[in-house]
Structure formats: C-alpha cells, structure tokens
Scaffold this active site. Sequence first.
Site, short mmCIF file in Angstrom:
data_model
loop_
_atom_site.label_atom_id
_atom_site.label_comp_id
_atom_site.label_asym_id
_atom_site.label_seq_id
_atom_site.Cartn_x
_atom_site.Cartn_y
_atom_site.Cartn_z
N PRO A 155 0.84 -1.21 0.00
CG PRO A 155 -0.69 -1.55 1.71
CD PRO A 155 0.61 -2.05 1.17
CD GLU B 97 -1.98 1.48 4.25
OE1 GLU B 97 -0.88 1.16 4.71
OE2 GLU B 97 -2.15 2.51 3.55
CE1 TYR C 84 0.23 1.75 8.25
CE2 TYR C 84 -1.32 3.20 7.15
CZ TYR C 84 -0.02 2.86 7.48
OH TYR C 84 1.03 3.64 7.06
CE1 TYR D 76 -1.79 8.78 9.40
CE2 TYR D 76 -0.88 6.82 8.37
CZ TYR D 76 -1.12 8.17 8.35
OH TYR D 76 -0.69 8.94 7.29
NE ARG E 182 2.28 -1.07 4.86
CZ ARG E 182 2.49 -0.18 3.92
NH1 ARG E 182 1.69 0.87 3.79
NH2 ARG E 182 3.48 -0.32 3.07
CB CYS F 195 14.24 11.90 -6.60
SG CYS F 195 12.79 11.39 -7.54
CB CYS G 264 7.42 8.54 -11.15
SG CYS G 264 8.93 7.57 -11.11
FE1 SF4 Z 1 11.76 9.24 -7.59
FE2 SF4 Z 1 10.02 7.81 -9.06
FE3 SF4 Z 1 11.60 6.62 -7.29
FE4 SF4 Z 1 9.59 8.14 -6.48
S1 SF4 Z 1 9.42 6.25 -7.62
S2 SF4 Z 1 11.65 8.11 -5.67
S3 SF4 Z 1 9.63 9.74 -8.04
S4 SF4 Z 1 12.24 7.72 -9.14
#
Ligand code: SF4
Length: 690
Positions: free
Chosen positions: A29, A104, A175, A180, A228, A351, A366
């Site tokens: 999730p 979840e 969860y 939470y 979880r 990142c 992403c």
């Molecule tokens: Fe970066 Fe994509 Fe990885 Fe997230 S899934 S950390 S946006 S590369």
Amino acid sequence: MPRNPRYDPLFEPVRIGPVTASNRFYAVPHAAGMTNSMPHMRAAFRGMKAAGGWGVVCSGYVSIDPGSDDAPLPYATLWDDDDVRSHALMTDAVHGHGALAGIELWHGGGSVMNRLTRLPTMSPSGTSWMATHVNFMGNQRPRVMDTHDIRALLAQQGAAARRARQAGFDIVYVYAGMGYLPYEFLLPEWNQRSDAYGGSVANRVRIVRELLEVTHEAVGGRCAVALRISLEELRARPSDTAPSEAHEVVGLLGDLPDLWDVKMDSSPTDCPPSRFAAEGSHEPVIDFVKKLTSKPVVGVGRFTSPDTMVSQVRRGVLDLIGAARPSIADPFLPLKIDEGRESEIRECIGCNICISSWHDGVPVRCTQNPTAGEEWRRGWHPERTPKAASAASVLVVGAGPAGLECALWLGRRGYAVSVAEAADDIGGRLRFETRLPGLGAWGRVVDWRRGQLERLTNVNIYRGNRLSADEILELGCAHVALATGSRWARLLYSPLELATGMLEAPGVLTPDDLAAGAAVAGPVVVYDFDNYYMGGVLAEHLARGGHAVSYVTPAGHASAWTIMSNEQPQVHRALFSAGVALHTLSRVTAFAEGAVTLANQFTNEERQLPCRSLVIVGARFANDALHRELGTRAGELAAAGIRSVTRIGDALAPGAIVHAVYSGHRYARELDADPAQLTLRRDAPLPGQS
Ligand code: SF4
Ligand code: ADP
C-alpha cells in the site's frame, strides 16, 4: 530471453491465509494521490502494476469512517456502497492480470485533523501530533477515547472489512503504523491509559489484536488479513521479557495475522531519500520478525536489484519483496526479471518526488516514469507507444534528462532521431549533480536512458556538438526539439519574495560556475532561495571539501521545500554534521570587502558575515537563445524543410528533473498526433458518489 535461474525463488507462489500470491513481488500500500474522485485513474495505475507482474497489488490508505479524514491530503474512503463500487474498478483491473488486490484500511486517530468532516478527532489519551511543519499542522486537538469509541472503532473496522470483501479485495489490512490510531495505542507517549488498553505491552497491543479479530470475522475466511505495523520505535525500547518491545509485540500477535507487513514509523525513515539511505535500509529494524511468526512477512527497502531481493528471501528476512517506489518507477520490474531483461529495469532513483505529489495533494508523479498517473487520463503505457505515422527526421538539441527522454521515445516510435550535445558526454545537469553528496543514484536517470538508446539503431547521438542556429538550419530535420536546459541567475531576493536585483561582482558564483569548475575561496556563503536540494547539497559539498560554509536562506528551514520529499530532517542533520552554520529568515543584501550583509526577512535588522565566495542558488532562466533566434528566421526554416521548433524541459520552463523528463516524454508521444486525441481526460466520481 529466459529468466536467470538465480532468480527462480522470486517466482515461487506464497500462501497468504486463504489466498495465494503467484510470486513474491508485492506492491505494498502506498499513497498515490488518487482519491475516490479519480476511480478510473486509480484503477489504471494499480492495474498497470498487475500487468507488469506484481503478484499482489495494494491500494493506498483507505479511511474506514468519516471520523478519519486527512483532507487536504488525498486519501481514499470506504464509507458506503458507492465507495465499494469505486474500489471495485481497481480490484477488477488487478484481477484482470491475475494478481491479488490488497486494501489498507486506515484510521488516522490523533494524526488527522478532520478538516473536511469537522468531526472531533480522537487518540488513546488525547495526545496530539505537534508537527513543526505548516503542511502537517492543525488547530484541532483529539479527545480522549472512551470505551464507546473503542467499540465503535472495532465496529467501523469490521464494517469496512466487509465492504472491502464486497469490493473484491483479497487481502484486508489492519494498519498499526506511521502515527495512526492503532499505532498510537502501542507507544506510551500516545497511550497513558490505565484501563485494559494501556500500561503493559500486552495491554497496549490489545486493540491491534481486537482489530485483527474483527477483521477475520468480517471477511469470514474469504480474504487474508494483513497487519501493517511500524516497528522502529518499538525495536528501540528495551523489554523485560524480550530483546525489545517490538519482539514482545510480534511475539504476542504471532500467527494472528495472515501476513505481516513491517515498516518504519515516520515517512522520512520509512521512505527515505537515496541521498541518505541505501537499498534495504529497513533490515536492521525488521530482520527478527520472521523468527517469531510462521506467517509470511513483507517489507520494503527500495529494492531494485534482483540479487538483493533473492538475498532477502534466502537469508530469511522477508518472504515477499515489498515495493512502493520501485513499482512506481517500473511497474514492469517483475516481468523484466522473469524474461531475463533485468538490465532493462527502470530503477527508482530515490528522489521522492512521488511522495511530494501526495503532500501536494495530486496524483503521483515520478522522475523515472513519466507515465505514472497518466495511464488512464493520457492513455500512456510505461513500456509501449503507438508507432509514428512516418519516419520523419527529428533533431534533439541537448542530451539532459529532457532531451534523452524525448529521443528515447521518439526512437521507439520509429522517427529518425539525431541528438546533438555540446558537452563530451550526455546527462545535462546530472553530469555535475550526481557528483554531489548522496546524489549518485540520480545517475540512473541517465544510465537507464543511455542503455535503452543504445538498443535503437534509428537514434544517433553526437557528443561535443554545440549547435548554432545556422547549423540547425543546415541540418534541416523536419522537427527540432530544443532541450538546451537552463542557467542559474545572479539575482538576489526581495522583501516581496521575488528574484530581483542582479549582483555581478568578483566572487559571486552560481551552481553553473561550480559545475564548470570555478575556484571557490573560503569563507563561503551559500545563499538559497531556490529551497529545493541544490543549496543544501552544495553547502554540504563545500563544507566537506574543507571550506568554512554558512548557509543563508530567507525561509525558516534549510532546503525548505524538501519537507515535501522527506529529505529535510536529514538535510539538517547533514548540514550540522558537516559543520555548516545556518542562518534562516535572512536575505543577502550586499557583498563587498570580504563580507555579505544579511537583513532579517521581517525586521530588516542587518548584520555581516565574512565571505569571499557567495554562491547564489535562487532563480533559473531557460536557455532559449536558439529558440528566439530561430523564431526570427521563419522563412529560412520553411526553406530548410523544418516544420516545427519546440522547446522542452528546462529550456521551456526550468524545473525539477521530473518536469524535464515529463516534458521530453510528452513531446515525443504527441509529435504528429491528431490534436483531437490530445485531450486530458478528466476523471470523476462514479455516478451516485458525492
Ligand atoms: Fe523518484 Fe520515481 Fe523513485 Fe519516487 S518512484 S523516488 S519519483 S524515481
Ligand atoms: P533538461 O533538464 O531540460 O534536460 P539540462 O540542463 O539537464 O536540461 O540539459 C541541457 C543540455 O543541453 C546540456 O547537456 C547542455 O550541454 C546541452 N546544450 C545546451 N545548448 C546546446 C546547444 N546549442 N547544442 C547542443 N547542446 C546544447
């Protein structure tokens, strides 16, 4: 290609209570910003993972009751029959590819503010989460839960579990993590109760046990029941009867859940940026769980290497390889391993732009996978694209993230692509940035595209070629994509919060100067009003290089925006440990005679800091000179057979790498497309839903 037999263990089926996962790839999730108001986007996003071979694909967090409302953060709901139909779209999409669907179920307790429903919030003892960052703050304090509230919570979980079964889910979660409600019972800071739910570990764990029991009862043996749980804090607490309270908790619950999904306690440690944590960073906390239960265990760790995955299984750490980010960056990761194409995995770079999307309240974005979130509304598939109608020639100028992504997908579509790059190697801004502390993994943006481009015979890359407008005209390609990047400006920052006031003086530098190898003399002041990673990472880099460094920002924190990407706590730690002096709420107003003048952002009170090099990390401007010049030569363009000249990436509008990749991808997908086909489909709740 056949699968490497070394990876066979990853493709063994795993029994989870009454259901069986076809392999060990488990998309855990994770929030993806797709609420019940975007049911088709959500179904397509999760369904794509199933298409890519994940044996289990889970939802994001789903509220069991209006008393748990996380607005404005994007959460899903399972409050009524309309919600059931909304989630059924996802389970259908996941089942369509033979995967199991997990949900979840979630109650936020004292960590939510119920801004939308305006119901009073609650926590075990009225303790509240006192976040230091605006986007998590609120003015609502929870009430103390009484026994009626506890009974109501159990009833809500049971009702939601029945609805989950109705919606077609195969695995239903309790969860108890991440601050939470059920987690709040586990920790004495949250739980000071003197009744049967507080005090000893056995009492604190009681609510989790009862939630598991009502969930089992509700699903009637037709779904697996997963727990979880966050174990980081508990593992750090000594116990009289076990190596830690975490051991005690797991020992007490043992085989009650059909599946243990184990994780860290806070988003920055659970989903740490690659800048500060390597693959498999959870292992020291969760490695004991399998020894205390006979039920399967899933956990995450930004796993992208199949060898690491096999090692986790072989060493008895995990039974199922959990992934959130790696499954976003490459929904087809399992299939690629299965087909012996593991070198083609589009590896997550860590990142955390994906997480920032959730904090921003929008569908997931992403850096590595620009198609994430676009499966339904733009019809983008992460592995496939419709072929071009012609093999027209396209010139891509610049081989940074935008140019490379653009060239790759143009090449895949069948165009004849030439890429001209001024530097001796591809990579653009990442040629420098990947050399900064902790940013090495970001090189995967370039490496993956380099590897994919090498397979295409219709894409040629010309390094060491800085093109002029005349040369572009001479080449006469049908389409020109200008991916020439951006440059940092020597601008200061005004009380109106605008980048303004050029500061040209000896010793004033920008990140571009440092990338080009400019000499730096200490003491150094890094002045950051860009607020993302660059100012902080440069300060750390220069300090580790032996300079005396001060970091100055008008914001309240260093690298203020990185709270969105889970980096900020560690950015602060890194700056402190590198010996960087922090000056927040301060503007630089002058630089002369070995000192910068700082003004307090609110009082304008001035002071001075010794400084011989001032590195300004603030505004950026597009490198659009070629575009401007070609724009004045329309006749010559037509005569040369050039039908379009388009800016992409930072050359259009400077941004993060995620924006550059997306821009390059979109150009490649949309070149020559029928404009009528380019609409951004708008998702909406299913009829009957409010
Ligand atoms: Fe970066 Fe994509 Fe990885 Fe997230 S899934 S950390 S946006 S590369
Ligand atoms: P983006 O993030 O938009 O991809 P980058 O700054 O990372 O932008 O990359 C831009 C690339 O364009 C750099 O590698 C730079 O060397 C290259 N470049 C800039 N101007 C030219 C030009 N006139 N001819 C060829 N390459 C260029």
